[in-house]
Design a protein around this motif. Structure first.
Motif, PDB file in Angstrom:
ATOM      1  N   ALA A 295       4.356  10.505  -4.846  1.00 17.79           N
ATOM      2  CA  ALA A 295       4.627  11.497  -3.807  1.00 17.79           C
ATOM      3  C   ALA A 295       3.899  11.079  -2.540  1.00 17.79           C
ATOM      4  CB  ALA A 295       4.172  12.886  -4.249  1.00 17.79           C
ATOM      5  N   PHE A 296       4.570  11.209  -1.399  1.00 18.91           N
ATOM      6  CA  PHE A 296       3.983  10.768  -0.143  1.00 18.91           C
ATOM      7  C   PHE A 296       4.353  11.730   0.978  1.00 18.91           C
ATOM      8  CE2 PHE A 296       4.289   8.360   3.857  1.00 18.91           C
ATOM      9  CZ  PHE A 296       2.979   7.903   3.951  1.00 18.91           C
ATOM     10  N   TYR A 297       3.378  12.002   1.839  1.00 18.78           N
ATOM     11  CA  TYR A 297       3.623  12.832   3.031  1.00 18.78           C
ATOM     12  C   TYR A 297       2.906  12.218   4.213  1.00 18.78           C
ATOM     13  CZ  TYR A 297       2.925  16.532   6.473  1.00 18.78           C
ATOM     14  OH  TYR A 297       2.860  17.239   7.649  1.00 18.78           O
TER      15      TYR A 297
ATOM     16  N   THR B 274       0.962   1.759   6.220  1.00 20.02           N
ATOM     17  CA  THR B 274       0.958   2.888   5.312  1.00 20.02           C
ATOM     18  C   THR B 274       0.380   2.523   3.956  1.00 20.02           C
ATOM     19  OG1 THR B 274       2.914   3.647   6.466  1.00 20.02           O
ATOM     20  CG2 THR B 274       2.430   4.708   4.385  1.00 20.02           C
ATOM     21  N   ALA B 275       0.242   1.247   3.671  1.00 16.25           N
ATOM     22  CA  ALA B 275      -0.371   0.855   2.413  1.00 16.25           C
ATOM     23  C   ALA B 275      -1.791   1.387   2.293  1.00 16.25           C
ATOM     24  CB  ALA B 275      -0.373  -0.665   2.286  1.00 16.25           C
ATOM     25  N   ALA B 276      -2.381   1.874   3.385  1.00 22.00           N
ATOM     26  CA  ALA B 276      -3.719   2.452   3.352  1.00 22.00           C
ATOM     27  C   ALA B 276      -3.683   3.974   3.273  1.00 22.00           C
ATOM     28  CB  ALA B 276      -4.507   2.034   4.593  1.00 22.00           C
ATOM     29  N   ALA B 277      -2.513   4.558   3.000  1.00 19.94           N
ATOM     30  CA  ALA B 277      -2.410   6.015   2.914  1.00 19.94           C
ATOM     31  C   ALA B 277      -3.374   6.557   1.877  1.00 19.94           C
ATOM     32  CB  ALA B 277      -0.983   6.406   2.539  1.00 19.94           C
ATOM     33  N   LYS B 278      -3.911   7.737   2.135  1.00 19.50           N
ATOM     34  CA  LYS B 278      -4.980   8.294   1.303  1.00 19.50           C
ATOM     35  C   LYS B 278      -4.437   8.862   0.007  1.00 19.50           C
ATOM     36  CE  LYS B 278      -5.878  10.926   4.720  1.00 19.50           C
ATOM     37  NZ  LYS B 278      -4.986  10.221   5.651  1.00 19.50           N
ATOM     38  N   PRO B 279      -5.117   8.636  -1.121  1.00 18.22           N
ATOM     39  CA  PRO B 279      -4.727   9.284  -2.363  1.00 18.22           C
ATOM     40  C   PRO B 279      -5.120  10.750  -2.332  1.00 18.22           C
ATOM     41  CG  PRO B 279      -6.742   8.056  -2.687  1.00 18.22           C
ATOM     42  CD  PRO B 279      -6.271   7.752  -1.287  1.00 18.22           C
ATOM     43  N   SER B 280      -4.657  11.492  -3.361  1.00 16.94           N
ATOM     44  CA  SER B 280      -4.958  12.914  -3.430  1.00 16.94           C
ATOM     45  C   SER B 280      -6.457  13.170  -3.381  1.00 16.94           C
ATOM     46  CB  SER B 280      -4.383  13.473  -4.740  1.00 16.94           C
ATOM     47  OG  SER B 280      -4.766  14.797  -4.936  1.00 16.94           O
TER      48      SER B 280
ATOM     49  N   ILE C 203       6.169  21.612   4.068  1.00 16.92           N
ATOM     50  CA  ILE C 203       5.778  20.205   4.125  1.00 16.92           C
ATOM     51  C   ILE C 203       6.818  19.365   3.379  1.00 16.92           C
ATOM     52  CG2 ILE C 203       4.048  18.492   3.497  1.00 16.92           C
ATOM     53  CD1 ILE C 203       3.090  20.378   5.658  1.00 16.92           C
ATOM     54  N   PRO C 204       7.469  18.388   4.036  1.00 20.29           N
ATOM     55  CA  PRO C 204       8.418  17.510   3.348  1.00 20.29           C
ATOM     56  C   PRO C 204       7.674  16.403   2.600  1.00 20.29           C
ATOM     57  CG  PRO C 204       8.340  16.943   5.661  1.00 20.29           C
ATOM     58  CD  PRO C 204       7.420  18.120   5.493  1.00 20.29           C
ATOM     59  N   VAL C 205       7.953  16.255   1.330  1.00 19.23           N
ATOM     60  CA  VAL C 205       7.271  15.272   0.481  1.00 19.23           C
ATOM     61  C   VAL C 205       8.310  14.288  -0.065  1.00 19.23           C
ATOM     62  CG1 VAL C 205       5.810  14.907  -1.538  1.00 19.23           C
ATOM     63  CG2 VAL C 205       5.545  16.996  -0.161  1.00 19.23           C
ATOM     64  N   THR C 206       8.064  13.014   0.138  1.00 21.88           N
ATOM     65  CA  THR C 206       8.952  11.978  -0.397  1.00 21.88           C
ATOM     66  C   THR C 206       8.532  11.649  -1.824  1.00 21.88           C
ATOM     67  OG1 THR C 206       9.313  11.035   1.799  1.00 21.88           O
ATOM     68  CG2 THR C 206       9.789   9.616  -0.092  1.00 21.88           C
ATOM     69  N   VAL C 207       9.458  11.790  -2.770  1.00 24.92           N
ATOM     70  CA  VAL C 207       9.165  11.576  -4.189  1.00 24.92           C
ATOM     71  C   VAL C 207      10.006  10.417  -4.708  1.00 24.92           C
ATOM     72  CG1 VAL C 207       9.097  12.621  -6.492  1.00 24.92           C
ATOM     73  CG2 VAL C 207       8.639  14.030  -4.464  1.00 24.92           C
ATOM     74  N   GLN C 208       9.362   9.519  -5.457  1.00 28.41           N
ATOM     75  CA  GLN C 208      10.055   8.370  -6.026  1.00 28.41           C
ATOM     76  C   GLN C 208       9.678   8.167  -7.488  1.00 28.41           C
ATOM     77  OE1 GLN C 208       9.212   4.899  -3.530  1.00 28.41           O
ATOM     78  NE2 GLN C 208      11.212   5.161  -2.580  1.00 28.41           N
ATOM     79  N   GLU C 209      10.600   7.547  -8.219  1.00 23.69           N
ATOM     80  CA  GLU C 209      10.320   6.978  -9.533  1.00 23.69           C
ATOM     81  C   GLU C 209      10.092   5.485  -9.325  1.00 23.69           C
ATOM     82  OE1 GLU C 209      12.918   6.927 -13.517  1.00 23.69           O
ATOM     83  OE2 GLU C 209      13.548   5.452 -12.021  1.00 23.69           O
TER      84      GLU C 209
END
Length: 270
Positions: A143-145, A27-33, A76-82
């Motif tokens: 934010a990640f989906y 997942t470290a290769a997940a696409k940016p916005s 769409i469920p979005v995982t949000v972190q600080e």
């Protein structure tokens, strides 16, 4: 068409999430916005306000998920972190990540009919018990989906982030040393006081004593309730950098730094 990889900073943050157990390695290769034209979704995130301070620590986190054609993507469920970043101690200049990271889950909101998600009244702060030494004041909101929920299939993951500037109040440290010229084997004793902004309790502030440029610190202590501290270290023949640093417990109070006027006579003369 090949997938677009993350920018360097996003890769670093994704690596943090991997370390924290939030994401798996692919997942470290997940696409940016807005990564590429053939992506199914575009993810964005922002905060209001974009900065915080000692007396105003909360923001609203909002974002959108849209389909490739620009239409809203509901449900769409979005995982949000600080993510609080810290400067890595690296006096040797090695090509390593200059930051390390501390993530905190803020929630998993689901987009509404307009493709929007919101988490209100988010506290931008350091809530764990870890040291605030080297803490940076730009806090990432990520934010990640992932479409299929399988983090081992990074081609369908989407990632976005923004930052909040946490404006900290200043502090200071005063000190006395038992000697200004030392040699190998001497005991150097430093006593002093940490002064924090009015209304902030100084007790428990971390104080670090450095004696050599290769070490982040050689001795550490915490202040008493009145802000006073005392610490001692046995001087080595190679000690050449004497300095004090502090790390208040409040994320919105900056630490202080003082170089000590200590000369080690055991060092080779230039």
């Amino acid at each position: 068409m090949p997938r677009k990889s993350l920018p360097t900073r996003l890769v670093a943050t994704a690596a943090l999430l991997l370390t924290a157990g939030v994401l798996s390695a692919p997942t470290a290769a997940a696409k940016p916005s807005g990564a590429s034209a053939d992506d199914a979704y575009v993810l964005n995130v922002s905060t209001n306000p974009t900065s915080t301070g000692y007396d105003r620590r909360r923001v609203d986190v909002t974002g959108t998920v849209t389909k490739a054609d620009g239409t809203p993507a509901p449900h769409i469920p979005v995982t949000v972190q600080e993510v609080i970043r810290f400067t890595t101690w690296n006096p040797w200049g090695d090509p390593i990540d200059p930051n390390y990271y501390e993530p905190r889950d803020l929630g998993k909101p689901v987009t509404d009919a307009n493709g929007k998600f919101t988490i209100r009244n988010v506290n931008i702060d350091h809530v764990s018990g870890s040291s605030l030494l080297n803490a940076q004041r730009n806090v990432d909101i990520t934010a990640f989906y992932d479409e299929d929920g399988d983090l081992n299939t990074p081609q369908d993951g989407y990632y976005a982030d923004t930052s909040v500037t946490a404006k900290a109040k200043s502090s200071s440290v005063s000190y006395k040393v038992n000697k200004k010229k030392v040699k190998a084997g001497d005991i150097l004793t430093v006593q002093g006081k940490v002064t924090l902004p009015k209304g902030v309790e100084p007790g428990g502030t971390e104080v670090f004593l450095q004696t050599n440029w290769e070490s982040e610190y050689d001795v550490r202590t915490t202040t008493e309730d009145d802000g006073f501290f005392v610490m001692s270290v046995r001087v080595s023949g190679y000690d050449d950098t004497f300095a004090l640093r502090t790390a208040p417990r409040d994320f919105y109070v900056a630490g202080a730094h003082q170089t000590l006027p200590i000369i080690n006579t055991s060092l080779p003369r230039p």
